[in-house]
Design a protein around this motif. Structure first.
Motif, PDB file in Angstrom:
ATOM      1  N   LYS A  50      -8.857   3.520   5.732  1.00 20.18           N
ATOM      2  CA  LYS A  50      -8.201   2.294   6.110  1.00 20.18           C
ATOM      3  C   LYS A  50      -8.548   2.059   7.477  1.00 20.18           C
ATOM      4  N   THR A  51      -8.536   0.972   8.204  1.00 14.07           N
ATOM      5  CA  THR A  51      -9.096   0.604   9.680  1.00 14.07           C
ATOM      6  C   THR A  51      -7.635  -0.394  10.232  1.00 14.07           C
TER       7      THR A  51
ATOM      8  N   ASN B  63      -7.976  -2.881  11.894  1.00 15.64           N
ATOM      9  CA  ASN B  63      -7.961  -4.153  10.969  1.00 15.64           C
ATOM     10  C   ASN B  63      -7.316  -4.801  10.464  1.00 15.64           C
ATOM     11  N   ASN B  64      -7.727  -3.557   9.591  1.00 15.76           N
ATOM     12  CA  ASN B  64      -7.322  -3.452   7.747  1.00 15.76           C
ATOM     13  C   ASN B  64      -5.961  -3.629   7.839  1.00 15.76           C
ATOM     14  N   ILE B  65      -5.309  -3.250   8.516  1.00 14.23           N
ATOM     15  CA  ILE B  65      -3.408  -2.695   8.236  1.00 14.23           C
ATOM     16  C   ILE B  65      -3.330  -3.187   9.479  1.00 14.23           C
TER      17      ILE B  65
ATOM     18  N   TYR C 127       0.524  -1.572   0.113  1.00 17.59           N
ATOM     19  CA  TYR C 127       0.094   0.133  -0.002  1.00 17.59           C
ATOM     20  C   TYR C 127       1.101   1.243  -0.145  1.00 17.59           C
TER      21      TYR C 127
END
Length: 335
Positions: free
Chosen positions: A136-137, A139-141, A92
């Motif tokens: 984003k959150t 939890n995403n990253i 990303y």
């Protein structure tokens, strides 16, 4: 700076002019320190300046063996500087987009004299605005990857007024491994061991009689919720102050400006000014319905020092003037 890390980091001064702003930052030449001066100016919603430490070769610096950053600095005027470590997000982050690297930050308290300030990596938090602009959150990253650090920033004071020049001097920047967890684990381990032995011996002496008790559960707010509560409590208690600004909220709560803004945006989908006007107009409508106060009196009571400004904002929000709103409400009451 630490000799080992100094070889790996370069630095550069930045300001918001490339983003359409007018703030100015420039380096001050000193033989034994890094120093820069800056002045925040209008131009973007949140003016910014600062200094970035960054690696040229390799692309990232591995700080996974450390758990604490220390900086020795002083500031002429600013007392609440922002320290940020940018970490890579696999598949990303992009070099051309500074904000694509995860922003891990903490506010540090500076002074007019050199002071060594420590910040544990565990104290660094990613602001809500970063999640918003990147979509984003957490939890995403996942957790921050300190094995791939792209930059270390020291930014302007978050509560310094526009137009006031500040000067920051940095004498040392080091990274450390804290021995405290090892010491704590050793102590806890010893206590558990000897406590277990004591329990065995005491158990032989007498039986333990269980004690029954009742208790009330305590409602616990996490750190973010407490800060959020403080922000909205302050605004809703002081919206009638015509001079109320987001800096007043910052100074009262101790929460830096960008975080205050992101809290308001997250909760209301409005920026600070829009939310403040919404509060004022809501109270004005209540007073127009329930009191016989003159419109100018209502304007002053809800925080507008200028009746023309109040009329304009009210009309934008309600599609009619305060006077027409009152007449319409009276008609509907009669009918």
């Amino acid at each position: 700076m630490d000799d080992h890390k100094e070889k790996q980091f370069h630095y550069g001064i930045y300001d918001d002019r490339n983003s359409g702003g007018n703030s100015v930052a420039e380096e001050i030449k000193k033989s034994d320190k890094i120093a820069f001066k800056y002045t925040l100016k209008n131009g973007v919603e949140y003016p910014f300046t600062g200094l970035t430490f960054y690696p040229l070769d390799p692309e990232f610096i591995d700080l996974s063996g450390f758990d604490e950053i220390k900086v020795k600095l002083k500031a002429k005027e600013g007392r609440r500087l922002k320290l940020t470590i940018g970490t890579n997000i696999q598949n990303y982050s992009r070099n051309e987009d500074h904000n694509s690297f995860k922003n891990n930050q903490v506010i540090i308290n500076s002074g007019k004299d050199f002071n060594e300030i420590s910040a544990a990596f565990s104290d660094l938090e990613t602001p809500e605005w970063w999640f918003t602009i990147n979509g984003k959150t957490e939890n995403n990253i996942g957790k921050s990857d300190y094995s791939k650090v792209h930059y270390v920033n020291i930014s302007n004071c978050v509560s310094l007024p526009l137009g006031k020049e500040d000067q920051i001097e940095i004498e040392e920047l080091t990274f450390n491994k804290s021995l405290i967890p090892f010491i704590v684990y050793s102590i806890v381990g010893s206590l558990v061991y000897y406590g277990f032995l004591l329990f065995i011996f005491r158990k032989k002496e007498k039986a333990v009689v269980p004690v029954q008790f009742t208790y009330e559960k305590t409602e616990v707010l996490n750190h973010f919720e407490k800060e959020e509560e403080a922000v909205f409590q302050y605004i809703t208690s002081n919206y009638s102050n015509p001079e109320l600004s987001i800096l007043d909220v910052v100074n009262s709560t101790g929460i830096y400006e960008q975080k205050v803004s992101s809290m308001i945006k997250r909760k209301t989908e409005m920026n600070f000014k829009q939310f403040l006007n919404s509060l004022r107009i809501s109270e004005a409508k209540r007073l127009l319905k329930t009191s016989d106060l003159q419109i100018s009196e209502i304007a002053y009571k809800v925080g507008y020092g200028n009746i023309s400004h109040f009329n304009r904002v009210f009309k934008e929000a309600e599609k009619c003037s305060p006077n027409d709103f009152r007449k319409q409400d009276q008609k509907s009451t009669i009918s």
